[in-house]
Design a protein around this motif. Sequence first.
Motif, PDB file in Angstrom:
ATOM      1  N   ASP A 204       9.131  -0.117   1.267  1.00 21.51           N
ATOM      2  CA  ASP A 204       8.812  -1.019   2.375  1.00 21.51           C
ATOM      3  C   ASP A 204       7.642  -0.486   3.190  1.00 21.51           C
ATOM      4  N   ALA A 205       7.635   0.830   3.441  1.00 21.45           N
ATOM      5  CA  ALA A 205       6.544   1.416   4.213  1.00 21.45           C
ATOM      6  C   ALA A 205       5.215   1.305   3.481  1.00 21.45           C
ATOM      7  N   LEU A 206       5.230   1.485   2.164  1.00 27.46           N
ATOM      8  CA  LEU A 206       3.985   1.375   1.402  1.00 27.46           C
ATOM      9  C   LEU A 206       3.449  -0.040   1.398  1.00 27.46           C
ATOM     10  N   VAL A 207       4.330  -1.027   1.344  1.00 23.61           N
ATOM     11  CA  VAL A 207       3.885  -2.418   1.415  1.00 23.61           C
ATOM     12  C   VAL A 207       3.154  -2.662   2.730  1.00 23.61           C
ATOM     13  N   GLY A 218      -6.998   5.112  -1.833  1.00 20.28           N
ATOM     14  CA  GLY A 218      -6.056   6.073  -2.372  1.00 20.28           C
ATOM     15  C   GLY A 218      -4.845   6.359  -1.505  1.00 20.28           C
ATOM     16  N   ILE A 219      -3.915   7.097  -2.084  1.00 14.85           N
ATOM     17  CA  ILE A 219      -2.742   7.633  -1.406  1.00 14.85           C
ATOM     18  C   ILE A 219      -2.675   9.116  -1.775  1.00 14.85           C
ATOM     19  N   ALA A 220      -2.370   9.969  -0.797  1.00 14.60           N
ATOM     20  CA  ALA A 220      -2.247  11.401  -1.040  1.00 14.60           C
ATOM     21  C   ALA A 220      -0.804  11.837  -0.806  1.00 14.60           C
ATOM     22  N   VAL A 221      -0.364  12.814  -1.576  1.00 12.55           N
ATOM     23  CA  VAL A 221       0.984  13.357  -1.423  1.00 12.55           C
ATOM     24  C   VAL A 221       0.895  14.874  -1.296  1.00 12.55           C
ATOM     25  N   GLU A 275     -11.033   7.982   2.670  1.00  8.09           N
ATOM     26  CA  GLU A 275     -10.837   7.420   1.332  1.00  8.09           C
ATOM     27  C   GLU A 275      -9.376   7.059   1.053  1.00  8.09           C
ATOM     28  N   TYR A 276      -8.489   7.298   2.027  1.00  8.19           N
ATOM     29  CA  TYR A 276      -7.054   7.125   1.789  1.00  8.19           C
ATOM     30  C   TYR A 276      -6.425   6.247   2.869  1.00  8.19           C
ATOM     31  N   THR A 277      -5.473   5.433   2.448  1.00 10.76           N
ATOM     32  CA  THR A 277      -4.730   4.625   3.421  1.00 10.76           C
ATOM     33  C   THR A 277      -3.533   5.387   3.966  1.00 10.76           C
ATOM     34  N   THR A 278      -2.945   6.251   3.137  1.00 14.40           N
ATOM     35  CA  THR A 278      -1.645   6.837   3.444  1.00 14.40           C
ATOM     36  C   THR A 278      -1.537   8.251   2.895  1.00 14.40           C
ATOM     37  N   ILE A 279      -0.858   9.104   3.654  1.00 16.23           N
ATOM     38  CA  ILE A 279      -0.464  10.431   3.179  1.00 16.23           C
ATOM     39  C   ILE A 279       1.054  10.509   3.252  1.00 16.23           C
ATOM     40  N   ILE A 280       1.662  11.033   2.192  1.00 16.21           N
ATOM     41  CA  ILE A 280       3.108  11.154   2.140  1.00 16.21           C
ATOM     42  C   ILE A 280       3.469  12.637   2.074  1.00 16.21           C
ATOM     43  N   CYS A 281       4.336  13.072   2.986  1.00 16.41           N
ATOM     44  CA  CYS A 281       4.776  14.458   3.025  1.00 16.41           C
ATOM     45  C   CYS A 281       6.282  14.486   3.250  1.00 16.41           C
ATOM     46  N   CYS A 301      -5.780   6.400   9.116  1.00 17.55           N
ATOM     47  CA  CYS A 301      -4.872   6.709   8.016  1.00 17.55           C
ATOM     48  C   CYS A 301      -3.439   6.745   8.541  1.00 17.55           C
ATOM     49  N   HIS A 302      -2.464   6.576   7.651  1.00 16.58           N
ATOM     50  CA  HIS A 302      -1.049   6.599   8.008  1.00 16.58           C
ATOM     51  C   HIS A 302      -0.358   7.792   7.350  1.00 16.58           C
ATOM     52  N   LEU A 303       0.704   8.261   7.993  1.00 12.67           N
ATOM     53  CA  LEU A 303       1.537   9.331   7.443  1.00 12.67           C
ATOM     54  C   LEU A 303       2.955   8.795   7.267  1.00 12.67           C
ATOM     55  N   ILE A 304       3.500   8.993   6.073  1.00 12.65           N
ATOM     56  CA  ILE A 304       4.903   8.634   5.812  1.00 12.65           C
ATOM     57  C   ILE A 304       5.645   9.921   5.477  1.00 12.65           C
ATOM     58  N   ARG A 305       6.672  10.222   6.258  1.00 12.87           N
ATOM     59  CA  ARG A 305       7.493  11.416   5.990  1.00 12.87           C
ATOM     60  C   ARG A 305       8.761  11.005   5.245  1.00 12.87           C
ATOM     61  N   VAL A 306       9.072  11.762   4.215  1.00 19.75           N
ATOM     62  CA  VAL A 306      10.285  11.507   3.415  1.00 19.75           C
ATOM     63  C   VAL A 306      11.170  12.741   3.470  1.00 19.75           C
TER      64      VAL A 306
END
Length: 311
Positions: A204-207, A218-221, A275-281, A301-306
């Motif tokens: 849902d967050a990625l959408v 891109g997306i970075a992890v 160059e990135y929309t989102t970073i996931i950590c 840019c956005h950060l999504i924490r998991v």
Amino acid sequence: MIGPIVMFDGAQFRRSPGHWQIVLAQLLCDDGFDVSYPLLPDLDAPDADEWCRTFRRHLSPDAIVVAHGLSAAWWTRLAADGGPIPASLRVLLVAPPGPGRRPDLTRDLDPALLRSLSVEPPVIVVAQDDPWRNQHPLDLPEDSGVRVITLPTGGHLNEASRLGAWAPAHHWVLTGQWPDPPDDAPAPMRTPITNAADPPDLADALVRRHRPHGRRLGIAVTPAVSASLVEQVAATLTDAGVTPARRLALIPLPPTRESVDANEIKYFLDRYGHEYTTIICTDAEVPDAAPLHDPLTAVGCHLIRVPATTD
């Protein structure tokens, strides 16, 4: 739905992360609008004919145009280059350089030509202290059909002006009306940080967060993100029409440490965030994301924490 929204840069502009056009484009993309931000040729030695050809390729009768600097100054050439006049729905021209700043700029914009290029009355915004105006005020007759907004300060209305998403410009894009009196408070900024508790939350967050446009694809992890979630990210990129092998980045471990932290993410943002929309950590890597709020906002840019889990 309005749009498409088309943005054009000024000369020598390298799309600095703090420029209001960058932040505004990301905000509009996040809201689901169709935003086009084409690269203009030869930014260091721009050619008016080449730029006008680029303008034409991205215009349509319902386009909403936001042009800054030299793009704003050269806009009326579309009505004088011999081709069909591509009237857009509405046009906002910000900080056009004044007469004499370039050999080909001998006078200010022609109101009649401006009106021919826009269905709705065009709007020009300048600042009194803009060094590119050569202390030349932009005075057009009240019956010109062009609205001129003169701000008391702001310089060249670029990244140095620290305008954020520039609330008045955002309001104009959505409504066609520039606030009167101008409201120069920053547009409401959504938090760039999201917590995703499980794979459905991440989906849902990625959408909501992954809105690729221009070079931002891109997306970075980080290394601690589980393999199954990385596969989920790769599927998101594939669905967006890009190759994960090229657009899925791994933020590397620092040489002397066993995990990344907020400092490595900030370094990545400073160098590559555009160059990135989102970073996931994971929440273990970044227990407190507050220090990343401003760096994330600066580059759009956005950060999504998991959760820190193992497969």
